[in-house]
Design an enzyme around this catalytic site. Structure first.
Site, PDB file in Angstrom:
ATOM      1  N   GLY A  14      -2.969  13.092   4.626  1.00 45.58           N
ATOM      2  CA  GLY A  14      -4.326  13.306   4.126  1.00 45.58           C
ATOM      3  C   GLY A  14      -4.267  13.153   2.623  1.00 45.58           C
ATOM      4  N   TYR A  15      -5.084  13.871   1.943  1.00 45.62           N
ATOM      5  CA  TYR A  15      -5.111  13.758   0.480  1.00 45.62           C
ATOM      6  C   TYR A  15      -3.913  14.482  -0.129  1.00 45.62           C
ATOM      7  CZ  TYR A  15      -9.818  12.076   1.218  1.00 45.62           C
ATOM      8  OH  TYR A  15     -10.892  11.338   1.622  1.00 45.62           O
ATOM      9  N   ASP A  37       0.846  -1.181   0.000  1.00 49.49           N
ATOM     10  CA  ASP A  37       0.000   0.000   0.000  1.00 49.49           C
ATOM     11  C   ASP A  37       0.885   1.235   0.000  1.00 49.49           C
ATOM     12  OD1 ASP A  37      -2.433   1.428   0.128  1.00 49.49           O
ATOM     13  OD2 ASP A  37      -2.251   1.614   2.299  1.00 49.49           O
ATOM     14  N   ARG A  38       0.339   2.335  -0.431  1.00 52.12           N
ATOM     15  CA  ARG A  38       1.122   3.565  -0.561  1.00 52.12           C
ATOM     16  C   ARG A  38       1.108   4.402   0.713  1.00 52.12           C
ATOM     17  NH1 ARG A  38      -0.656   8.391  -4.532  1.00 52.12           N
ATOM     18  NH2 ARG A  38      -1.563   9.165  -2.598  1.00 52.12           N
ATOM     19  N   ASP A  39      -0.032   4.983   1.027  1.00 52.09           N
ATOM     20  CA  ASP A  39      -0.137   5.973   2.101  1.00 52.09           C
ATOM     21  C   ASP A  39      -0.065   5.331   3.485  1.00 52.09           C
ATOM     22  OD1 ASP A  39      -0.493   7.820   0.072  1.00 52.09           O
ATOM     23  OD2 ASP A  39      -2.669   7.739   0.181  1.00 52.09           O
ATOM     24  N   ASP A  68       1.398   9.915   5.338  1.00 46.48           N
ATOM     25  CA  ASP A  68      -0.012  10.083   4.985  1.00 46.48           C
ATOM     26  C   ASP A  68      -0.552  11.347   5.643  1.00 46.48           C
ATOM     27  OD1 ASP A  68      -2.636   9.869   4.257  1.00 46.48           O
ATOM     28  OD2 ASP A  68      -3.014   7.993   5.306  1.00 46.48           O
ATOM     29  N   ASN A  78      -5.778   2.867  -3.078  1.00 43.69           N
ATOM     30  CA  ASN A  78      -7.116   3.347  -3.355  1.00 43.69           C
ATOM     31  C   ASN A  78      -7.096   4.867  -3.216  1.00 43.69           C
ATOM     32  OD1 ASN A  78      -9.792   3.965  -3.481  1.00 43.69           O
ATOM     33  ND2 ASN A  78     -10.311   3.092  -1.504  1.00 43.69           N
ATOM     34  N   GLN A  79      -7.177   5.560  -4.313  1.00 41.04           N
ATOM     35  CA  GLN A  79      -7.100   7.017  -4.284  1.00 41.04           C
ATOM     36  C   GLN A  79      -8.473   7.625  -4.555  1.00 41.04           C
ATOM     37  OE1 GLN A  79      -4.330   8.697  -3.180  1.00 41.04           O
ATOM     38  NE2 GLN A  79      -3.831   6.575  -2.705  1.00 41.04           N
ATOM     39  N   SER A  80      -9.275   7.704  -3.522  1.00 47.17           N
ATOM     40  CA  SER A  80     -10.634   8.229  -3.671  1.00 47.17           C
ATOM     41  C   SER A  80     -10.647   9.712  -4.000  1.00 47.17           C
ATOM     42  CB  SER A  80     -11.439   7.965  -2.401  1.00 47.17           C
ATOM     43  OG  SER A  80     -10.896   8.676  -1.306  1.00 47.17           O
TER      44      SER A  80
END
Length: 81
Positions: free
Chosen positions: A19-20, A9-11, A17, A52-54
């Site tokens: 946030g966005y 996973d990335r963040d 991490d 997962n980049q919402s």
């Protein structure tokens, strides 16, 4: 010799991490991550980045911004399969 696929996973796993993330400049690898990834590659692991980049679906960042962030990650050879 067969290779082992490792999905990461990335963040919060590879990078901080906050946030966005909306720009490549905000990609900051966690301490020891790049050394660890390099060790996995030496041991013949095939590395895959999943995330997962919402923020894209929510229109908080454009697809172009996402691709720029992705390119920043790919600059590190350790992440390439």
């Amino acid at each position: 010799m067969s290779r082992i696929d490792l999905f990461l996973d990335r963040d919060g796993t590879l990078i901080e991490d906050p946030g966005y993330i909306n720009s490549p400049e905000k990609v900051i690898f966690l301490e020891g991550v790049l050394d660890g990834l390099q060790e996995f590659r030496k041991r013949n692991y095939r590395l895959h980045l999943v995330s997962n980049q919402s923020s894209v679906g929510r229109k908080m960042i454009s697809e172009e911004q996402f691709l720029q962030i992705d390119e920043q990650l790919k600059l590190h050879e350790e992440l390439q399969s």
